[in-house]
Write a protein that holds these residues in place. Structure first.
Motif: not given
Length: 352
Positions: A205-228
């Motif tokens: 799986h992958q996740v895709v979303f739109d990031l505002p131009a003034d926000k930096p693109v980070t190398e990592s993030a966290t997916l919050m799904l079904n309490g996980q």
């Protein structure tokens, strides 16, 4: 005697008057100080933002028939898992069966013609050796044989093409995966190459979303799904901003498979801003930030007077401003309200 009493009374009245004047002077000084609210600077947490993202497959393929025709059946539904080689949909194959039969008949005739030409050439060579025929006649046998060979090869190719076309009336899964979408209702006439099935290959799986131009693109993030809370790693980012929304599209890889999630499902992604250096971030109320000068500043009380300190605003939340300053530290008391009513060096007093 009366003069002495009058003189003593006068001295007493004058003393009372001086005492009253002294008290009034002190009271006036206190009332001229502007009351302000104060607050202690807090330690700021690392800034983070939440975005709504869609779960998408790592590899998604649009499948279509390699030949045109009318859909006769579809054998899978959206969301269904399929294995490699499994039939997904079929076309009406009546015309393709007839073409295959005609090609096989043409191949059979070409093969017979080649055998006859081969026999004629062999017999012609025998006659030529016995001087029964001339060289010109032998060449005609040779040319007829070569022509029969070409016709046989052409018939073979046409028969193979007809066989392939018949097989192409069955749309099969090139790899194991999940059907994301299908548009192959019976009776639908489709052209060659027209997408009718979207297949997500594999389970990644992958996740895709739109990031505002003034926000930096980070190398990592966290997916919050079904309490996980599941780790994500950056896969790609758009090289250009959307001219309407001023956002860039980013995709993150999910590091582990999801068994209970569907492609297209919405989820929340937490992005922590790790773009700051090791300098300490301080948290102050937004109302404490004064933007009236060339630089952002906050107000402090120094010896009963209002004094400014320049700060760098790094991030704004709903209630706080995250700042950096070499002259401030956690626990320092600053003016949190009433900054629009004071000037540098003005007498102020805290009313907390």
């Amino acid at each position: 005697m009366n003069k002495k009493v009058a003189r003593l009374v006068s001295y007493g009245v004058f003393a009372v008057f001086l005492t009253a004047c002294s008290d009034n002077s002190q009271t006036d000084t206190e009332t001229t100080a502007t009351p302000v609210a104060t607050v202690a600077i807090e330690t700021a947490e690392t800034p983070s933002s939440e975005y709504t993202a869609a779960l998408v497959p790592r590899y998604q393929t649009d499948l279509g028939f390699q030949v045109s025709g009318k859909v006769s059946s579809r054998q899978v539904e959206a969301g269904q898992k399929v294995s490699k080689g499994q039939t997904l949909a079929t076309l009406d194959d009546v015309d393709y069966v007839q073409r295959k039969q005609a090609a096989e008949a043409a191949l059979k005739a070409a093969k017979q013609n080649l055998q006859k030409a081969e026999n004629d050439l062999r017999r012609g060579k025998e006659l030529y050796q016995s001087n029964a025929i001339g060289e010109q006649q032998l060449e005609s046998y040779q040319l007829a044989y070569e022509s029969a060979q070409d016709q046989f090869q052409q018939a073979q190719s046409q028969q193979q093409q007809a066989q392939n076309a018949l097989e192409y009336t069955r749309l099969k899964a090139p790899e194991s995966g999940t059907v994301v979408a299908i548009n192959a209702d019976p009776g639908l006439v489709v052209s060659a190459g027209q997408p009718v099935v979207q297949l997500a290959q594999g389970e990644q799986h992958q996740v895709v979303f739109d990031l505002p131009a003034d926000k930096p693109v980070t190398e990592s993030a966290t997916l919050m799904l079904n309490g996980q809370e599941l780790p994500l790693s950056l896969f790609s980012q758009s090289g250009a901003l959307d001219p309407l929304s001023f956002t860039r599209r980013v995709r993150y890889n999910l590091e582990q498979p999801l068994d209970d999630a569907l492609f297209g499902q919405l989820a929340t992604v937490l992005v922590v801003n790790t773009d700051y250096d090791n300098g300490q971030l301080l948290a102050v109320p937004i109302a404490a930030i004064d933007q009236r000068g060339e630089h952002a500043q906050i107000w402090r009380i120094e010896s009963g007077k209002a004094a400014t300190t320049e700060v760098q605003v790094m991030e704004l939340t709903t209630q706080q401003a995250l700042i950096k300053s070499d002259n401030l530290a956690v626990g320092d008391v600053i003016i949190s309200q009433g900054i629009n009513r004071i000037t540098e060096g003005q007498s102020v007093k805290a009313v907390n």
